[in-house]
Design an enzyme around this catalytic site. Structure first.
Site, mmCIF file in Angstrom:
data_model
loop_
_atom_site.group_PDB
_atom_site.id
_atom_site.type_symbol
_atom_site.label_atom_id
_atom_site.label_comp_id
_atom_site.label_asym_id
_atom_site.label_seq_id
_atom_site.Cartn_x
_atom_site.Cartn_y
_atom_site.Cartn_z
ATOM 1 N N GLU A 1 -5.921 7.455 -1.573
ATOM 2 C CA GLU A 1 -5.936 6.081 -0.714
ATOM 3 C C GLU A 1 -6.387 5.037 -1.512
ATOM 4 O OE1 GLU A 1 -4.465 5.418 2.288
ATOM 5 O OE2 GLU A 1 -3.579 7.446 2.118
ATOM 6 N N HIS B 1 0.788 -1.067 -0.131
ATOM 7 C CA HIS B 1 0.100 -0.115 0.174
ATOM 8 C C HIS B 1 0.884 1.240 0.001
ATOM 9 C CE1 HIS B 1 -3.205 2.700 1.264
ATOM 10 N NE2 HIS B 1 -2.429 3.332 2.088
ATOM 11 N N GLU B 2 1.867 1.121 0.893
ATOM 12 C CA GLU B 2 2.771 2.350 0.877
ATOM 13 C C GLU B 2 3.470 2.501 -0.280
ATOM 14 O OE1 GLU B 2 2.495 4.770 2.994
ATOM 15 O OE2 GLU B 2 1.085 3.665 4.363
ATOM 16 N N HIS C 1 1.426 4.163 -2.718
ATOM 17 C CA HIS C 1 1.416 5.718 -2.916
ATOM 18 C C HIS C 1 2.808 6.317 -3.647
ATOM 19 C CE1 HIS C 1 -1.736 6.663 -0.104
ATOM 20 N NE2 HIS C 1 -1.376 5.769 0.676
#
Length: 156
Positions: free
Chosen positions: A123, A46-47, A50
């Protein structure tokens, strides 16, 4: 490929630096103890999502535009306070003043909504990217109950 570091603290956190050299991902011992392997993989993916999606750049642009809109509304407000709406024709209708007053109050609100919408879409994009990379779309949502309660001993 970024290097991976473990930070010896009980606080459950993950951070990354991938914009310039040296690239790294740092996880704390607290998050390693809190999450299982699938969940940790989901958090890291997930990070990194980004980073891949350039969310910092997009969020910075959205924040700058929101700030500019709010600044223009503030200029309009002070212009009306000090008589900036008066023109050569004092007998023209008041529609312009009413529209200006509406803009003064609605523009900052609209700017905030745009910024919140961009943040939320970023997100969801990172969630999607992480799910594609790991092949496990259920690892990330399983974290939500774990991420909410943080013991008071860790907060200090």
């Amino acid at each position: 490929m970024p290097k991976v570091y473990v930070i010896p603290t009980d606080s459950p956190m993950l951070c990354h630096r991938t914009q310039s050299e040296p690239r790294f991902i740092a996880v704390t011992q607290g998050i390693l103890g809190l999450l299982n392997d699938d969940e940790l993989e989901g958090v890291i993916a997930h990070e990194l999502g980004h980073v891949r999606n350039r969310d910092i750049l997009i969020s910075s642009i959205a924040a700058t535009l929101a700030g500019a809109i709010t600044w223009l509304a503030s200029i309009a407000k002070w212009g009306m306070i000090f008589g900036g709406m008066r023109g050569e024709n004092e007998d023209r209708g008041g529609g312009s003043a009413i529209a200006s007053i509406a803009m003064i109050f609605l523009a900052p609100f609209a700017a905030m909504l745009i910024q919140l919408a961009v943040s939320r879409s970023r997100e969801y994009g990172a969630d999607d990217t992480g799910a594609h990379w790991t092949g496990n779309p259920y690892a990330w949502p399983a974290l939500w109950p774990k991420s909410t309660p943080i013991p008071s001993s860790v907060r200090s």
